[in-house]
Design an enzyme around this catalytic site. Structure first.
Site, PDB file in Angstrom:
ATOM      1  N   LYS A  33      15.303   0.286  -1.684  1.00 37.15           N
ATOM      2  CA  LYS A  33      14.859   0.823  -0.390  1.00 37.15           C
ATOM      3  C   LYS A  33      14.073  -0.246   0.385  1.00 37.15           C
ATOM      4  O   LYS A  33      13.662  -1.267  -0.193  1.00 37.15           O
ATOM      5  CB  LYS A  33      14.007   2.078  -0.623  1.00 37.15           C
ATOM      6  CG  LYS A  33      12.768   1.843  -1.455  1.00 37.15           C
ATOM      7  CD  LYS A  33      12.145   3.162  -1.932  1.00 37.15           C
ATOM      8  CE  LYS A  33      10.895   2.901  -2.754  1.00 37.15           C
ATOM      9  NZ  LYS A  33      10.354   4.144  -3.349  1.00 37.15           N
ATOM     10  N   TYR A 242     -11.016 -17.071  15.801  1.00 40.11           N
ATOM     11  CA  TYR A 242     -11.534 -15.941  16.581  1.00 40.11           C
ATOM     12  C   TYR A 242     -12.874 -15.466  16.053  1.00 40.11           C
ATOM     13  O   TYR A 242     -13.103 -15.433  14.839  1.00 40.11           O
ATOM     14  CB  TYR A 242     -10.538 -14.769  16.515  1.00 40.11           C
ATOM     15  CG  TYR A 242      -9.311 -14.957  17.387  1.00 40.11           C
ATOM     16  CD1 TYR A 242      -9.424 -15.171  18.755  1.00 40.11           C
ATOM     17  CD2 TYR A 242      -8.043 -14.897  16.831  1.00 40.11           C
ATOM     18  CE1 TYR A 242      -8.297 -15.327  19.551  1.00 40.11           C
ATOM     19  CE2 TYR A 242      -6.902 -15.043  17.615  1.00 40.11           C
ATOM     20  CZ  TYR A 242      -7.037 -15.264  18.980  1.00 40.11           C
ATOM     21  OH  TYR A 242      -5.928 -15.409  19.761  1.00 40.11           O
TER      22      TYR A 242
HETATM   23  C1  LIG Z   1      10.160   3.905  -4.701  1.00 45.26           C
HETATM   24  C2  LIG Z   1      10.679   4.875  -5.722  1.00 45.26           C
HETATM   25  C3  LIG Z   1      11.095   4.417  -6.987  1.00 45.26           C
HETATM   26  C4  LIG Z   1      10.853   3.002  -7.451  1.00 45.26           C
HETATM   27  O1  LIG Z   1       9.485   2.896  -7.747  1.00 45.26           O
HETATM   28  P1  LIG Z   1       8.820   1.542  -8.309  1.00 45.26           P
HETATM   29  O2  LIG Z   1       7.412   1.927  -8.563  1.00 45.26           O
HETATM   30  O3  LIG Z   1       8.970   0.537  -7.218  1.00 45.26           O
HETATM   31  O4  LIG Z   1       9.565   1.172  -9.540  1.00 45.26           O
HETATM   32  C5  LIG Z   1      11.702   5.331  -7.836  1.00 45.26           C
HETATM   33  N1  LIG Z   1      11.851   6.635  -7.471  1.00 45.26           N
HETATM   34  C6  LIG Z   1      11.435   7.110  -6.279  1.00 45.26           C
HETATM   35  C7  LIG Z   1      11.615   8.536  -5.948  1.00 45.26           C
HETATM   36  C8  LIG Z   1      10.822   6.251  -5.376  1.00 45.26           C
HETATM   37  O5  LIG Z   1      10.382   6.725  -4.192  1.00 45.26           O
END
Ligand SMILES: *Cc1c(COP(=O)(O)O)cnc(C)c1O
Length: 345
Positions: A33, A242
């Site tokens: 993702k 800044y």
């Molecule tokens: C993001 C996610 C994962 C992966 O999680 P990690 O901690 O990055 O391994 C797995 N299952 C769901 C439902 C997620 O949202």
């Protein structure tokens, strides 16, 4: 060229996936993702598919399109957010598998795409995505008759092995799914490391593949090198950046380096982060600005062409700690301006 370079080590990435796979006796998928945690889902998916990964997970259907283009028709692409209004054509045309999260989504899916593959996401206490127990009881018989590819849930505290929430969610998941005969998945990276009772039929790590905690033995996957645009000498008492946020406590050499908060070097790193020239640490001084940071290189014997902010000396989690955040946020914030290149070895 003053564009910073983000190098992605695909050999380390696939080694991390294989190492997580070897923690289990079950299939290991990959969560890609947010554009492969910011590294580019096409290159990440192609490398993992070549290493033997057959299932990918994305957050939303649109992300599935890039993955399908990259890996072709074979691998299964699962969508955590399920079947939303407007997703039907994409799910159908790209052969995506939605993880249905609610009674509304189940109705939508079977009205629009009966016989199209689907999974079910169950809520076991995180209260974020998935059917609650009462709704599951209402639809379980029908859903199971349609042969879901997966029943899944997600752990809220798996990065802390001692947290009682892990065993609680495991127990709820078993009560909701034991004896139903459908394939099951509960573990992301943290759950994969918790032990075999969390593995069921499929583990689905994300962050560990990309070199982040809680997979402490991961190989680093990203290196970020920032070009030095200019250097100058300051007298004791001169100020930098800044709001005059830093004042030289001694005669100093300051390097102005090309990358800033628009590149994911978030402002909370101001005055806290460290850059590296080989093994020599160089403190970031003053405020992070949009396109530039300033670094104290007084202790370097020479003027460097570039300084490293992510690499062997400093992981995404080390850098995250300097800014009060987590490796996941550092990776996914890196932004579009880098010259991204892949390396091996
Ligand atoms: C993001 C996610 C994962 C992966 O999680 P990690 O901690 O990055 O391994 C797995 N299952 C769901 C439902 C997620 O949202």
């Amino acid at each position: 060229m003053s564009t910073a370079t983000l190098s992605i080590n695909l050999e380390a990435l696939t080694a991390n996936w294989r190492a997580l796979d070897q923690h289990t006796h079950v299939e290991t998928a990959a969560v890609v993702k947010a554009d492969g945690y910011g590294l580019g889902s096409a290159r990440v998916c192609r490398a993992l598919a070549a290493a033997g990964c057959k299932r990918f997970f994305v957050a939303v259907a649109e992300e599935g399109a890039a993955v399908r283009n990259a890996v072709g028709p074979g691998p299964e692409i699962n969508v955590f957010s399920g079947h939303m209004r407007g997703d039907t054509d994409m799910i159908s045309d790209l052969q995506l598998t939605p993880m249905l999260n609610s009674l509304d989504q189940i109705t939508r899916h079977f009205e629009a795409l009966p016989r199209h593959p689907f999974g079910i996401q169950l809520d076991t206490g995180m209260n974020r995505l998935g059917l609650e127990w009462g709704d599951w009881a209402k639809v379980a018989e029908f859903a199971l008759s349609q042969r879901p590819t997966l029943l899944m849930s997600h752990l809220a505290c798996a990065d802390d092995p001692a947290h009682p929430m892990n065993a609680y969610q495991l127990d709820v998941f078993r009560q909701m799914t034991d004896g139903l005969g459908a394939p099951r998945s509960l573990a992301a990276t943290g759950g994969t490391l918790l032990g075999p009772e969390y593995h069921f039929d499929l583990c689905r790590p994300g962050i560990g593949i990309y070199g982040g905690l809680p997979f402490a033995n991961a190989r680093p996957v990203v290196q970020v090198d920032l070009p030095v645009v200019q250097t100058r000498s300051l007298a004791k008492g001169e100020v930098v950046g800044y709001s005059n946020a830093w004042q030289a406590p001694r005669p100093s050499r300051i390097a102005t380096v090309s990358a800033g908060y628009a590149d994911g070097l978030i402002r909370a790193m101001s005055g806290n982060a460290t850059l590296w020239h080989a093994d020599t640490p160089c403190p970031l001084v003053g405020r992070v600005s949009m396109d530039l940071i300033t670094v104290d290189i007084t202790d370097l014997p020479e003027t460097p062409d570039a300084l490293t902010i992510l690499g062997p000396q400093q992981t995404v989690d080390d850098l995250a700690n300097t800014a009060g955040t987590i490796g996941y946020e550092i990776l996914t914030s890196l932004g579009r301006r880098y010259h991204r290149r892949t390396v091996t070895g």
